[in-house]
Design a protein around this motif. Structure first.
Motif, PDB file in Angstrom:
ATOM      1  N   LEU A  67       3.291 124.149  -4.623  1.00  0.00           N
ATOM      2  CA  LEU A  67       2.990 122.731  -4.792  1.00  0.00           C
ATOM      3  C   LEU A  67       4.313 122.017  -5.016  1.00  0.00           C
ATOM      4  CD1 LEU A  67      -0.200 122.603  -7.037  1.00  0.00           C
ATOM      5  CD2 LEU A  67       0.005 122.089  -4.629  1.00  0.00           C
ATOM      6  N   LEU A  68       4.919 121.576  -3.915  1.00  0.00           N
ATOM      7  CA  LEU A  68       6.228 120.952  -4.003  1.00  0.00           C
ATOM      8  C   LEU A  68       6.131 119.431  -3.974  1.00  0.00           C
ATOM      9  CD1 LEU A  68       8.249 123.296  -1.626  1.00  0.00           C
ATOM     10  CD2 LEU A  68       7.764 123.538  -4.062  1.00  0.00           C
ATOM     11  N   GLU A  69       5.231 118.909  -3.157  1.00  0.00           N
ATOM     12  CA  GLU A  69       5.030 117.468  -3.077  1.00  0.00           C
ATOM     13  C   GLU A  69       3.532 117.234  -3.086  1.00  0.00           C
ATOM     14  OE1 GLU A  69       6.989 116.078   0.391  1.00  0.00           O
ATOM     15  OE2 GLU A  69       8.955 116.795  -0.222  1.00  0.00           O
ATOM     16  N   LEU A  70       3.009 116.844  -4.232  1.00  0.00           N
ATOM     17  CA  LEU A  70       1.569 116.679  -4.358  1.00  0.00           C
ATOM     18  C   LEU A  70       1.069 115.621  -3.380  1.00  0.00           C
ATOM     19  CD1 LEU A  70       1.146 116.853  -8.220  1.00  0.00           C
ATOM     20  CD2 LEU A  70       0.594 118.580  -6.524  1.00  0.00           C
ATOM     21  N   GLY A  71      -0.031 115.937  -2.713  1.00  0.00           N
ATOM     22  CA  GLY A  71      -0.584 115.011  -1.733  1.00  0.00           C
ATOM     23  C   GLY A  71      -0.139 115.313  -0.315  1.00  0.00           C
ATOM     24  N   SER A  72       0.959 116.052  -0.156  1.00  0.00           N
ATOM     25  CA  SER A  72       1.408 116.407   1.189  1.00  0.00           C
ATOM     26  C   SER A  72       0.543 117.540   1.723  1.00  0.00           C
ATOM     27  CB  SER A  72       2.874 116.835   1.167  1.00  0.00           C
ATOM     28  OG  SER A  72       3.038 118.022   0.426  1.00  0.00           O
ATOM     29  N   GLY A  73       0.384 117.570   3.055  1.00  0.00           N
ATOM     30  CA  GLY A  73      -0.423 118.608   3.672  1.00  0.00           C
ATOM     31  C   GLY A  73      -1.896 118.285   3.733  1.00  0.00           C
ATOM     32  N   PHE A  74      -2.287 117.121   3.231  1.00  0.00           N
ATOM     33  CA  PHE A  74      -3.670 116.679   3.306  1.00  0.00           C
ATOM     34  C   PHE A  74      -3.810 115.629   4.400  1.00  0.00           C
ATOM     35  CE2 PHE A  74      -3.543 118.027  -1.220  1.00  0.00           C
ATOM     36  CZ  PHE A  74      -4.581 118.948  -1.191  1.00  0.00           C
ATOM     37  N   ASP A  75      -5.016 115.484   4.936  1.00  0.00           N
ATOM     38  CA  ASP A  75      -5.326 114.462   5.939  1.00  0.00           C
ATOM     39  C   ASP A  75      -6.156 113.376   5.268  1.00  0.00           C
ATOM     40  OD1 ASP A  75      -6.574 112.932   8.007  1.00  0.00           O
ATOM     41  OD2 ASP A  75      -6.219 114.558   9.418  1.00  0.00           O
ATOM     42  N   GLY A  76      -5.612 112.174   5.201  1.00  0.00           N
ATOM     43  CA  GLY A  76      -6.265 111.090   4.485  1.00  0.00           C
ATOM     44  C   GLY A  76      -7.625 110.716   5.022  1.00  0.00           C
ATOM     45  N   ASP A  77      -7.888 110.963   6.314  1.00  0.00           N
ATOM     46  CA  ASP A  77      -9.163 110.576   6.915  1.00  0.00           C
ATOM     47  C   ASP A  77     -10.240 111.643   6.749  1.00  0.00           C
ATOM     48  OD1 ASP A  77      -8.274 108.069   7.840  1.00  0.00           O
ATOM     49  OD2 ASP A  77      -7.313 109.029   9.562  1.00  0.00           O
ATOM     50  N   LEU A  78      -9.843 112.858   6.398  1.00  0.00           N
ATOM     51  CA  LEU A  78     -10.829 113.916   6.154  1.00  0.00           C
ATOM     52  C   LEU A  78     -11.384 113.793   4.736  1.00  0.00           C
ATOM     53  CD1 LEU A  78      -9.084 117.052   7.740  1.00  0.00           C
ATOM     54  CD2 LEU A  78     -10.776 115.514   8.776  1.00  0.00           C
ATOM     55  N   THR A  79     -12.544 114.378   4.513  1.00  0.00           N
ATOM     56  CA  THR A  79     -13.146 114.331   3.185  1.00  0.00           C
ATOM     57  C   THR A  79     -12.435 115.295   2.238  1.00  0.00           C
ATOM     58  OG1 THR A  79     -14.740 116.093   3.643  1.00  0.00           O
ATOM     59  CG2 THR A  79     -15.395 113.834   4.232  1.00  0.00           C
ATOM     60  N   VAL A  80     -12.754 115.163   0.966  1.00  0.00           N
ATOM     61  CA  VAL A  80     -12.210 116.080  -0.033  1.00  0.00           C
ATOM     62  C   VAL A  80     -12.592 117.516   0.305  1.00  0.00           C
ATOM     63  CG1 VAL A  80     -12.386 116.783  -2.452  1.00  0.00           C
ATOM     64  CG2 VAL A  80     -12.123 114.361  -1.861  1.00  0.00           C
ATOM     65  N   GLN A  81     -13.842 117.719   0.693  1.00  0.00           N
ATOM     66  CA  GLN A  81     -14.292 119.066   1.043  1.00  0.00           C
ATOM     67  C   GLN A  81     -13.525 119.615   2.241  1.00  0.00           C
ATOM     68  OE1 GLN A  81     -18.321 119.501   2.655  1.00  0.00           O
ATOM     69  NE2 GLN A  81     -18.573 121.347   1.420  1.00  0.00           N
ATOM     70  N   GLU A  82     -13.376 118.801   3.280  1.00  0.00           N
ATOM     71  CA  GLU A  82     -12.671 119.256   4.479  1.00  0.00           C
ATOM     72  C   GLU A  82     -11.211 119.559   4.170  1.00  0.00           C
ATOM     73  OE1 GLU A  82     -15.286 116.777   7.822  1.00  0.00           O
ATOM     74  OE2 GLU A  82     -13.618 115.819   6.769  1.00  0.00           O
ATOM     75  N   GLN A 139      -9.147 107.765  -0.284  1.00  0.00           N
ATOM     76  CA  GLN A 139      -9.762 106.903  -1.292  1.00  0.00           C
ATOM     77  C   GLN A 139      -9.546 107.416  -2.713  1.00  0.00           C
ATOM     78  OE1 GLN A 139     -13.895 106.204  -0.413  1.00  0.00           O
ATOM     79  NE2 GLN A 139     -13.468 105.206   1.553  1.00  0.00           N
ATOM     80  N   LEU A 140      -8.994 108.606  -2.845  1.00  0.00           N
ATOM     81  CA  LEU A 140      -8.764 109.166  -4.173  1.00  0.00           C
ATOM     82  C   LEU A 140      -7.538 108.527  -4.807  1.00  0.00           C
ATOM     83  CD1 LEU A 140      -9.287 113.010  -3.642  1.00  0.00           C
ATOM     84  CD2 LEU A 140     -10.995 111.275  -4.216  1.00  0.00           C
ATOM     85  N   SER A 141      -7.536 108.490  -6.131  1.00  0.00           N
ATOM     86  CA  SER A 141      -6.343 108.062  -6.847  1.00  0.00           C
ATOM     87  C   SER A 141      -5.293 109.165  -6.759  1.00  0.00           C
ATOM     88  CB  SER A 141      -6.668 107.789  -8.316  1.00  0.00           C
ATOM     89  OG  SER A 141      -6.985 109.001  -8.984  1.00  0.00           O
TER      90      SER A 141
END
Length: 248
Positions: free
Chosen positions: A92-107, A146-148
């Motif tokens: 966990l080097l940069e929190l939030g990186s590697g996620f897709d903002g348009d996908l759901t939390v589950q995805e 949409q998450l904080s």
């Protein structure tokens, strides 16, 4: 030995190309008047960790901590020296990186798990535990964007800490969320240490390092000041350095 670094150095090369444009760059190269600058983010770093160690890395901004983590995790190759690592690594080097903002939390949970090399069955078996720990049960169908920032950090931490890696790397992530979640994160780290996972923590909180770490690495301007298991002593010296009572 689960992790060993021998004389690891990382060099960045910088020039004036972006300021002068292609034509001027070619002319300067032909005239041998093109300036290239070297910057060593880390120089001659050596240490080793055994299974179950928890290493705290301390140092002021610009010490080379985050760059070193990228080399340890395999994102970057060292300019000089060698890194030997065994087993799986979750970083966990940069929190939030590697996620897709348009996908759901589950995805995104399944996506991050796949990026860490875990099977779909393993993620299906672990998913409910991850979401519960992150306290996001009511948000799992929401788009990630949409998450904080605190929620995103909780999910990233939960995935990394619950998939049982051999080496877990955390860069300033135990300071995220509210006080209750920070306490839960620290408790989880103690549980991970007890299970034998080797953990590396970068933190500006000396109290955290003193309480949780079995070994410590002090970096300053890319140089290794000290490394060892005398955590309290090195923390005391580092605090004295911050207070200005000792010089490097």
């Amino acid at each position: 030995m689960i992790l060993e670094l021998n004389d690891v150095s990382i060099r960045y090369m910088t020039g004036d190309f972006k300021d002068i444009g292609l034509k001027e760059y070619v002319l300067r190269k032909l005239k041998r008047n093109y300036q290239v600058n070297e910057f060593w983010a880390d120089k001659d770093i050596s240490f080793s960790l055994e299974k179950g160690d928890m290493l705290g890395i301390i140092g002021t901004n610009g010490a080379g901590k985050s760059t070193l983590l990228k080399v340890i995790s395999g994102i970057m190759e060292p300019t000089c020296g060698s890194v030997h690592r065994e087993g799986t690594i979750a970083a966990l080097l940069e929190l939030g990186s590697g996620f897709d903002g348009d996908l759901t939390v589950q995805e995104n949970t399944y996506l991050r798990g796949a990026m860490l090399g875990y099977t779909r069955k393993f993620m299906e078996d672990t998913y409910d535990q991850i979401i519960a720990f992150a306290e996001l049960k009511d948000f799992e169908d929401r788009p990630f964007k949409q998450l904080s920032s605190g929620m995103k950090s909780r999910l990233a931490f939960s995935i990394a800490s619950l998939v049982n890696p051999d080496i877990l790397i955390l860069d300033e992530v135990l300071s995220v969320g509210d006080g209750a979640f920070r306490k839960k994160s620290e408790d989880k780290m103690k549980e991970i240490i007890g299970s034998g996972t080797t953990t590396i923590l970068v933190s500006h909180s000396l109290a955290q390092v003193r309480e949780m770490c079995s070994k410590i690495l002090w970096l300053h301007k890319g140089r290794q000041v000290d490394f060892g298991d005398n955590v309290q002593d090195i923390c005391d010296r580092y605090q004295s350095f911050l207070d200005g009572t000792i010089k490097l």
